[in-house]
Design a protein around this motif. Sequence first.
Motif, PDB file in Angstrom:
ATOM      1  N   ASP A 292       0.572  -1.609   0.538  1.00  0.00           N
ATOM      2  CA  ASP A 292       0.015  -0.278   0.280  1.00  0.00           C
ATOM      3  C   ASP A 292       0.723   0.775   0.001  1.00  0.00           C
ATOM      4  O   ASP A 292       1.592   1.251   1.203  1.00  0.00           O
ATOM      5  CB  ASP A 292      -0.920  -0.218   1.132  1.00  0.00           C
ATOM      6  N   LEU A 293       0.827   2.115  -1.217  1.00  0.00           N
ATOM      7  CA  LEU A 293       1.736   2.865  -1.511  1.00  0.00           C
ATOM      8  C   LEU A 293       1.200   3.974  -0.336  1.00  0.00           C
ATOM      9  O   LEU A 293       2.024   5.097  -0.211  1.00  0.00           O
ATOM     10  CB  LEU A 293       1.299   3.619  -2.849  1.00  0.00           C
ATOM     11  N   THR A 294       0.344   3.968   0.262  1.00  0.00           N
ATOM     12  CA  THR A 294      -0.038   5.430   1.745  1.00  0.00           C
ATOM     13  C   THR A 294       0.698   4.941   2.410  1.00  0.00           C
ATOM     14  O   THR A 294       0.705   5.722   3.607  1.00  0.00           O
ATOM     15  CB  THR A 294      -1.231   5.055   1.699  1.00  0.00           C
ATOM     16  N   TRP A 295       1.033   4.181   3.082  1.00  0.00           N
ATOM     17  CA  TRP A 295       1.871   2.928   4.005  1.00  0.00           C
ATOM     18  C   TRP A 295       3.222   4.238   4.160  1.00  0.00           C
ATOM     19  O   TRP A 295       3.703   5.278   3.500  1.00  0.00           O
ATOM     20  CB  TRP A 295       2.551   2.131   3.733  1.00  0.00           C
ATOM     21  N   PRO A 296       3.417   4.765   5.565  1.00  0.00           N
ATOM     22  CA  PRO A 296       5.403   5.637   5.693  1.00  0.00           C
ATOM     23  C   PRO A 296       5.572   5.134   4.778  1.00  0.00           C
ATOM     24  O   PRO A 296       6.410   3.886   4.916  1.00  0.00           O
ATOM     25  CB  PRO A 296       5.327   5.848   6.803  1.00  0.00           C
ATOM     26  N   ALA A 297       6.860   6.425   3.849  1.00  0.00           N
ATOM     27  CA  ALA A 297       7.468   5.912   2.873  1.00  0.00           C
ATOM     28  C   ALA A 297       8.633   7.238   3.111  1.00  0.00           C
ATOM     29  O   ALA A 297       9.150   7.936   3.786  1.00  0.00           O
ATOM     30  CB  ALA A 297       6.807   6.236   1.806  1.00  0.00           C
ATOM     31  N   GLY A 298      10.071   6.156   3.198  1.00  0.00           N
ATOM     32  CA  GLY A 298      11.764   6.814   2.721  1.00  0.00           C
ATOM     33  C   GLY A 298      12.093   6.221   1.524  1.00  0.00           C
ATOM     34  O   GLY A 298      11.576   5.406   1.088  1.00  0.00           O
ATOM     35  N   GLY A 299      13.550   7.239   2.487  1.00  0.00           N
ATOM     36  CA  GLY A 299      14.170   6.983   1.032  1.00  0.00           C
ATOM     37  C   GLY A 299      15.766   6.678   1.121  1.00  0.00           C
ATOM     38  O   GLY A 299      15.973   7.205   2.396  1.00  0.00           O
TER      39      GLY A 299
ATOM     40  N   TRP B 114      20.844   2.697   3.800  1.00  0.00           N
ATOM     41  CA  TRP B 114      20.535   4.142   3.762  1.00  0.00           C
ATOM     42  C   TRP B 114      19.405   3.925   4.027  1.00  0.00           C
ATOM     43  O   TRP B 114      18.401   4.966   5.246  1.00  0.00           O
ATOM     44  CB  TRP B 114      21.325   5.367   2.988  1.00  0.00           C
ATOM     45  N   LEU B 115      18.352   3.385   2.980  1.00  0.00           N
ATOM     46  CA  LEU B 115      17.045   3.667   3.316  1.00  0.00           C
ATOM     47  C   LEU B 115      16.057   2.670   4.741  1.00  0.00           C
ATOM     48  O   LEU B 115      16.183   3.223   5.462  1.00  0.00           O
ATOM     49  CB  LEU B 115      16.230   2.402   2.236  1.00  0.00           C
ATOM     50  N   CYS B 116      16.933   1.564   4.981  1.00  0.00           N
ATOM     51  CA  CYS B 116      16.597   1.119   6.538  1.00  0.00           C
ATOM     52  C   CYS B 116      17.042   2.414   7.656  1.00  0.00           C
ATOM     53  O   CYS B 116      16.513   2.339   8.413  1.00  0.00           O
ATOM     54  CB  CYS B 116      17.949  -0.239   6.481  1.00  0.00           C
ATOM     55  N   ARG B 117      18.389   2.746   7.669  1.00  0.00           N
ATOM     56  CA  ARG B 117      18.695   3.853   8.874  1.00  0.00           C
ATOM     57  C   ARG B 117      17.520   4.512   8.613  1.00  0.00           C
ATOM     58  O   ARG B 117      17.414   5.520  10.020  1.00  0.00           O
ATOM     59  CB  ARG B 117      19.745   4.338   7.847  1.00  0.00           C
ATOM     60  N   THR B 118      16.662   4.995   7.722  1.00  0.00           N
ATOM     61  CA  THR B 118      15.533   5.758   7.859  1.00  0.00           C
ATOM     62  C   THR B 118      14.568   5.404   8.999  1.00  0.00           C
ATOM     63  O   THR B 118      13.557   6.458   9.435  1.00  0.00           O
ATOM     64  CB  THR B 118      14.899   6.036   6.242  1.00  0.00           C
ATOM     65  N   PHE B 119      14.641   4.498   8.458  1.00  0.00           N
ATOM     66  CA  PHE B 119      13.346   3.362   9.792  1.00  0.00           C
ATOM     67  C   PHE B 119      13.966   2.808  11.125  1.00  0.00           C
ATOM     68  O   PHE B 119      13.732   1.653  11.241  1.00  0.00           O
ATOM     69  CB  PHE B 119      12.557   2.781   8.801  1.00  0.00           C
TER      70      PHE B 119
END
Length: 554
Positions: free
Chosen positions: A362-369, A518-523
């Motif tokens: 679901d692309l409305t879930w919290p997203a990051g990069g 670095w994506l992992c570090r965002t979460f």
Amino acid sequence: MTDPIQILAELASKERTPEETAALVAELARTLPKDFVDEAYKNGLAGLAHQDSPAGFAAFYELLYGFKPPRHIVREIDNIFRAHEEGIGALTFAWRGSWKTVSISETFTAWRIGLEPTRTNIIVSANDDSAEKITKAIAAIIEFHPEWKRVFPNVVPDTGRWSVEGFYVIDSNVPREQWTAMQAGVIDPTLVGGGYESSRLIGKHPSGVLCIDDIHDLKNSSSERERKLVVDTLTKTILKTTIKEKDKLVTWLLAIGTPWSEDDGYHEMKKSGNFAFISIPAMRKAKEDEGVFIDGKHRNGVVFEDIVGWWELEWPERFGPASIVRERADGRASFWQMIMLDIHTAKEGGLRYHLYPHDKIDLTWPAGGGCDFATLKADGKKDPGRDMFSLCFGVKTPTNQLVVTDGVIEQVTQAKAETMMNAASTRFKSWRGGIFEGDGAGEQFYMNYVSRNQGSLWRIEKTKGVPKAIRQEREMGVWLENGTVLISDADTPYLNALRKALDDFPDGNNDIRDGLYWLCRTFPETLVVPTKLRDSLPRPERPSFNLGSVWSQI
């Protein structure tokens, strides 16, 4: 018979079988005070420790540590003596945690100093700090260990010449003037250590031990070029310092460590034919019902299938099944390299990961990069040898896991890189921002980018010198393997390239793997996942059909 005198008389009176002798000795031990027996036993070991033989070393080892050397250490020492008798070096591959440095580099070298205090000894490691830890440990044994004083009471530090720049000993049984005369032609210290490039080692020629201990580390082993520099220094400089007489080594030449690559210094020594080689992994395959069965199950519920089966453990008393599983949890590649000493399997392993159904995202879930920055040269021409701009996107599921949805991996201009970073915040409904690697040129780009985009949610982090291989395997690799971080099963160019890079680890595309890191570090809040939630998630096989690009839907 309870009188110690009668027992001693009986022992001396006639011939008897070993069993009869052992029974009398046991009876003697029962009739004497324990402290007396223990002290007599240690004095016996001290006498044996003066023998220049594997048995002498074993006695010295038991005195220092209170237990006999483990069987794998006995094998290593036997190999060292055979090699020295032949006039060649001894090369040992042994698993991380096997006490190889304590037992060989420290204890064996200290023992040789006690036996031959007039000789000189060198420890070589990857860097000065590592070598100093070994030389300081040896120095502490000589200066402070009570059992050293029992065995070699006459071999003592030379006051005023006792530091990491060079440790000198003297034989206190010899008058100082005579000792000075004996050592007049010796300019090297009794013991010194340094990194393979250290200035401390220049001009030194060890007449006692030359011990090469873990000459490779992460910093000098991550590329073919770095490994070649180590090999060149090793073969052209360090190994040339040994002393020979009658075409045989006088120097005790020892090399111990864990292998890194087939072109590293250890393998060059092995291929030379100038070393007696022994390899001791933590365990070897065993027949069913012979040895120990390891179920491969970690405490978090993950099963490491590559170690499930029957195994013969090398040191089960200290490195048993639980230790094996814990080491395996640090990553497949490092386990097979550092614990099993198997470079081929380590390279074949890659980073294990699990897929997530793209149609459940679901692309409305919290997203990051996550972004690993690189751009084209000023002329704008693409260069096959240049790093790639890596941008990785993911969403956090309601069960607190991170799913990689898609990304970008290509060579781009600075302007295009900035456009791509801006686009993410508008295409995801719940964009929380991202982490940007800020080492080198990336820091300047980031500062310029933020100054033009005041509302940007991208933030910068630096690696602090931690190599890519460490970040990717020992951190990200664990998150991938235990299902904390999942990869979409969609068939897109980026996801296909990412999955291949994970399969190819430690080879393959480092840039795309670092974008994921670095994506992992965002979460950070996703990096611990309850087992029940993780196990309930679907993990389908990798699809072979075209599902379209998730990136195009963002």
